[in-house]
Design a protein around this motif. Sequence first.
Motif, PDB file in Angstrom:
ATOM      1  N   GLU A  28      -4.266  -1.959   1.870  1.00 20.08           N
ATOM      2  CA  GLU A  28      -4.179  -1.291   0.569  1.00 20.08           C
ATOM      3  C   GLU A  28      -2.933  -0.413   0.481  1.00 20.08           C
ATOM      4  N   ALA A  29      -2.695   0.407   1.500  1.00 19.75           N
ATOM      5  CA  ALA A  29      -1.540   1.304   1.490  1.00 19.75           C
ATOM      6  C   ALA A  29      -0.231   0.520   1.459  1.00 19.75           C
ATOM      7  N   TRP A  30      -0.190  -0.570   2.212  1.00 19.61           N
ATOM      8  CA  TRP A  30       1.020  -1.398   2.243  1.00 19.61           C
ATOM      9  C   TRP A  30       1.306  -1.993   0.872  1.00 19.61           C
ATOM     10  N   LEU A  31       0.296  -2.529   0.221  1.00 23.23           N
ATOM     11  CA  LEU A  31       0.480  -3.140  -1.107  1.00 23.23           C
ATOM     12  C   LEU A  31       0.906  -2.100  -2.137  1.00 23.23           C
ATOM     13  N   ARG A  32       0.333  -0.910  -2.072  1.00 19.85           N
ATOM     14  CA  ARG A  32       0.710   0.137  -3.022  1.00 19.85           C
ATOM     15  C   ARG A  32       2.149   0.599  -2.781  1.00 19.85           C
ATOM     16  N   ARG A  33       2.548   0.602  -1.527  1.00 24.38           N
ATOM     17  CA  ARG A  33       3.902   1.051  -1.193  1.00 24.38           C
ATOM     18  C   ARG A  33       4.955  -0.028  -1.468  1.00 24.38           C
ATOM     19  N   GLU A  34       4.633  -1.263  -1.168  1.00 21.79           N
ATOM     20  CA  GLU A  34       5.618  -2.336  -1.182  1.00 21.79           C
ATOM     21  C   GLU A  34       5.663  -3.135  -2.485  1.00 21.79           C
ATOM     22  N   THR A  35       4.657  -2.991  -3.344  1.00 22.68           N
ATOM     23  CA  THR A  35       4.611  -3.780  -4.574  1.00 22.68           C
ATOM     24  C   THR A  35       4.318  -2.882  -5.771  1.00 22.68           C
ATOM     25  N   ASP A  36       4.553  -3.431  -6.941  1.00 19.11           N
ATOM     26  CA  ASP A  36       4.219  -2.750  -8.192  1.00 19.11           C
ATOM     27  C   ASP A  36       2.955  -3.335  -8.816  1.00 19.11           C
ATOM     28  N   SER A  37       2.176  -4.022  -8.022  1.00 18.43           N
ATOM     29  CA  SER A  37       0.998  -4.717  -8.538  1.00 18.43           C
ATOM     30  C   SER A  37      -0.152  -3.744  -8.786  1.00 18.43           C
ATOM     31  N   ASP A  38      -1.148  -4.246  -9.476  1.00 17.18           N
ATOM     32  CA  ASP A  38      -2.389  -3.503  -9.697  1.00 17.18           C
ATOM     33  C   ASP A  38      -3.276  -3.741  -8.485  1.00 17.18           C
ATOM     34  N   VAL A  39      -3.491  -2.716  -7.665  1.00 16.62           N
ATOM     35  CA  VAL A  39      -4.244  -2.845  -6.413  1.00 16.62           C
ATOM     36  C   VAL A  39      -5.588  -2.154  -6.564  1.00 16.62           C
ATOM     37  N   ILE A  40      -6.651  -2.850  -6.173  1.00 23.76           N
ATOM     38  CA  ILE A  40      -7.981  -2.239  -6.194  1.00 23.76           C
ATOM     39  C   ILE A  40      -8.641  -2.392  -4.825  1.00 23.76           C
ATOM     40  N   ARG A  41      -9.509  -1.464  -4.511  1.00 20.49           N
ATOM     41  CA  ARG A  41     -10.355  -1.528  -3.316  1.00 20.49           C
ATOM     42  C   ARG A  41     -11.782  -1.443  -3.834  1.00 20.49           C
ATOM     43  N   ASP A  42     -12.532  -2.514  -3.715  1.00 19.19           N
ATOM     44  CA  ASP A  42     -13.843  -2.527  -4.359  1.00 19.19           C
ATOM     45  C   ASP A  42     -14.914  -1.876  -3.476  1.00 19.19           C
ATOM     46  N   ALA A  43     -16.137  -1.934  -3.944  1.00 22.88           N
ATOM     47  CA  ALA A  43     -17.220  -1.176  -3.318  1.00 22.88           C
ATOM     48  C   ALA A  43     -17.544  -1.626  -1.905  1.00 22.88           C
ATOM     49  N   VAL A  44     -17.252  -2.871  -1.552  1.00 20.87           N
ATOM     50  CA  VAL A  44     -17.566  -3.341  -0.200  1.00 20.87           C
ATOM     51  C   VAL A  44     -16.355  -3.308   0.721  1.00 20.87           C
ATOM     52  N   GLY A  45     -15.164  -3.021   0.160  1.00 20.80           N
ATOM     53  CA  GLY A  45     -13.971  -2.910   0.982  1.00 20.80           C
ATOM     54  C   GLY A  45     -12.950  -4.003   0.811  1.00 20.80           C
ATOM     55  N   ASN A  46     -13.181  -4.960  -0.084  1.00 21.47           N
ATOM     56  CA  ASN A  46     -12.171  -5.969  -0.379  1.00 21.47           C
ATOM     57  C   ASN A  46     -10.917  -5.307  -0.943  1.00 21.47           C
ATOM     58  N   VAL A  47      -9.751  -5.877  -0.627  1.00 17.47           N
ATOM     59  CA  VAL A  47      -8.493  -5.412  -1.201  1.00 17.47           C
ATOM     60  C   VAL A  47      -7.927  -6.537  -2.062  1.00 17.47           C
ATOM     61  N   ILE A  48      -7.744  -6.248  -3.345  1.00 20.15           N
ATOM     62  CA  ILE A  48      -7.275  -7.255  -4.301  1.00 20.15           C
ATOM     63  C   ILE A  48      -6.105  -6.687  -5.076  1.00 20.15           C
ATOM     64  N   ALA A  49      -5.031  -7.462  -5.169  1.00 20.54           N
ATOM     65  CA  ALA A  49      -3.846  -7.047  -5.927  1.00 20.54           C
ATOM     66  C   ALA A  49      -3.495  -8.134  -6.931  1.00 20.54           C
ATOM     67  N   ARG A  50      -3.022  -7.709  -8.084  1.00 23.54           N
ATOM     68  CA  ARG A  50      -2.681  -8.659  -9.144  1.00 23.54           C
ATOM     69  C   ARG A  50      -1.338  -8.292  -9.750  1.00 23.54           C
ATOM     70  N   THR A  51      -0.600  -9.323 -10.148  1.00 24.11           N
ATOM     71  CA  THR A  51       0.643  -9.116 -10.877  1.00 24.11           C
ATOM     72  C   THR A  51       0.773 -10.225 -11.915  1.00 24.11           C
TER      73      THR A  51
END
Length: 378
Positions: A28-51
């Motif tokens: 999650e931290a890497w995606l937020r730092r390295e991309t401009d995508s919409d990053v979410i961490r859901d209730a079970v811990g999945n990491v999903i990014a969209r652009t």
Amino acid sequence: MSSVLELTRELVSIASHEDETAAGDFIEAWLRRETDSDVIRDAVGNVIARTGTGGETLALVGHHDVVEPAPTQLAAGADENTGEATYVLEERDGRLYGRGTADMKGAVAAAMLAFRDAEVDAPSSGPADDTESAGEFAFASFVGEEVGGVGARHAIDEGFAPEYAVVGEGSTGYSSPGVTDVAVAHKGRRGSTITASGERAHASEVGAGTNAIYRATDAVAVVRNLEIPALEVAGERLEGSLTVTEIEGGTAMNVVPDHCELTIDERTVPGERAALERVESIEGVAWTVDQDLPPMRCGDEAFAEAVLEAADAAQSGSPELVTKPHATDAGWLARAGTDCVICGAAEPGEAHTADESVSIEALERCRETYRRVAEGWL
């Protein structure tokens, strides 16, 4: 610019066999730092990014949980900064050794880099651009793949529904050694229990009881005579299988047993299932399904060929469309309507082993394949 080897090293070193939180934090931290995508961490811990916006969605999909490491794969002591357990990593002879290198943090790292680079390289479109949007590009790393697809199922229930997905499970070495192929189908697994009930009696008076083990063996005869589904995919015959793996019954040498249980391991293929329900035609016999990991078959030939073309351009060998014997999260996505293919660095026999490893060249190849697929999509 991180290399795929460096990123794989960082990700693999994070223990995630009991708790995926730290590995998810890193992604999650890497995606937020390295991309401009919409990053979410859901209730079970999945990491999903969209652009991207509009149109259909293509996703690069993996998982960051691993199975329990062998004692030799777990580092002595905790990380001095985080206090978390870490895994032993060793690089030799062009391979990276450690729990999760093959299954499947190496492919997750390759997908993270391809997602970032595709986002950076994608052509921008301003308000004056009236061309149709190419669609959405997504990255997803799930939890709980090794324990029945917990993360994938949660994400799907919460609306994660890409039209297409490249799942980074292993597909290297299927058509020939060292070649990273594209799998267009895989088997599923259905685990079930057959329970036979009878009436207990003293063994000296056999006629006074009903032997549950005899009823169970009648059920075994039914199982052994069932037709096992199979189909042709990509020029290969994908065959299911069905076998009794455990039996438990009886309480003493001199007692007619009133209970007996059998466990069944069934490997399923897309389409029909073996008719295990027929065992319930036997008096006193019941059948219950304990686990059902779905099979997968890609229904879009053009998509499969596009990924194959990208894989071919990324390596000197000649990849092929193949099938895979193991169930993956692609099965859950396919059940939900996603057209999936599998393309990843792991080779047969590497996952879950005490000397698990991945070819560094295959990791680079996967990164380039994913980048080319994304480039063609965007």
